[in-house]
Design an enzyme around this catalytic site. Structure first.
Site, short mmCIF file in Angstrom:
data_model
loop_
_atom_site.label_atom_id
_atom_site.label_comp_id
_atom_site.label_asym_id
_atom_site.label_seq_id
_atom_site.Cartn_x
_atom_site.Cartn_y
_atom_site.Cartn_z
N SER A 1 0.77 -1.27 -0.05
CA SER A 1 -0.02 -0.09 -0.01
C SER A 1 0.95 1.18 0.00
O SER A 1 0.37 2.13 -0.72
CB SER A 1 -0.83 -0.01 1.21
OG SER A 1 -1.92 -1.01 1.17
N ARG B 1 1.23 8.46 5.98
CA ARG B 1 0.28 7.36 6.58
C ARG B 1 -1.08 7.98 6.49
O ARG B 1 -1.88 7.11 6.89
CB ARG B 1 0.94 7.47 8.10
CG ARG B 1 0.21 6.65 9.02
CD ARG B 1 0.01 5.30 8.84
NE ARG B 1 1.42 4.67 8.95
CZ ARG B 1 1.67 3.17 9.08
NH1 ARG B 1 0.49 2.49 8.59
NH2 ARG B 1 2.78 2.78 8.97
N HIS C 1 -2.65 6.55 3.66
CA HIS C 1 -3.08 5.24 3.80
C HIS C 1 -4.35 5.16 4.61
O HIS C 1 -4.96 4.11 4.27
CB HIS C 1 -1.75 4.55 4.37
CG HIS C 1 -2.11 3.14 4.63
ND1 HIS C 1 -2.39 2.45 6.02
CD2 HIS C 1 -1.90 2.21 3.78
CE1 HIS C 1 -2.33 1.23 6.06
NE2 HIS C 1 -2.16 0.85 4.65
#
Length: 221
Positions: A22, A45, A48
């Site tokens: 990812s 992050r 994500h």
């Protein structure tokens, strides 16, 4: 048709491998941006967590945010969360890899405390305001994480301005419609290290993702 899960069963990927892939996709597909190499892992992050590249236009860092965060986490400072969702979501294992002194009690959230609820009822003001007041002693040199209540962030801003309170870092990501934008704009003028998202967006999962990304950065520093 066979359920799609059979493809994964035939060629297994662990959770760690899925996360790695990812992140690689995010790095590959991210549009051009001006984040520094130290800032990008935090933004990545967050992307994500949301699968939303539009965050790249909204995330803001104070110049000293990353260094301040790494130093504070390495020292094991208290972490204040404005929601129990944040407190539950922050990984104790991640914190302890940075500083073994971290424990469950290091993450504070007073929003459900009985005395806080009493003060809120008596004043007709949100509990989040009184929860921040109760946490003030631990916010001096601590990390404040807001993913829910703009009123909580407004009260922290007041304490910074009027009492000289100096958190090590403020992660300011309240979400909603009333005073959300204003609370973040005010934070950016307070002169303390911050990471925030401009506009109405935010939320506890995003705030937690920032803490986790900062833990990884602290391990490298």
């Amino acid at each position: 048709m066979k359920p799609l899960i059979h493809e994964l069963l035939a060629d297994p990927l662990s959770g760690e491998q899925i996360e790695w892939h990812s992140m690689a996709i995010i790095d590959r597909e991210a549009p051009p941006h001006k984040f520094t190499p130290e800032q990008w892992p935090v933004v990545r992050r967050m992307v994500h967590t949301t699968a939303d590249f539009s965050l790249l236009d909204l995330v803001r860092f104070s110049p000293d945010a990353i260094n301040a965060a790494c130093h504070a986490l390495g020292a094991g400072v208290p972490i204040y969360a404005d929601s129990n969702m944040i407190r539950a979501g922050i990984s104790k294992a991640r914190l302890q890899r940075v500083c073994p002194n971290y424990k469950a009690e290091s993450i504070l959230c007073h929003v459900a405390d009985a005395d806080v609820a009493d003060q809120a009822r008596q004043s007709s003001l949100p509990r989040s305001l009184f929860a921040v007041r109760k946490a003030a002693a631990n916010l001096q040199g601590g990390i404040a994480v807001f993913g829910n209540a703009p009123v909580a962030l407004l009260e922290l801003n007041r304490l910074i301005q009027e009492t000289g309170l100096k958190p090590a870092l403020v992660i300011g990501m309240p979400v909603g419609f009333v005073h959300v934008v204003e609370s973040k704009q005010e934070l950016m003028d307070m002169g303390v290290p911050y990471i925030t998202i401009e506009g109405r967006r935010g939320g506890s999962p995003l705030a937690v993702s920032v803490v986790h990304a900062l833990c990884e950065l602290a391990l490298r520093s």
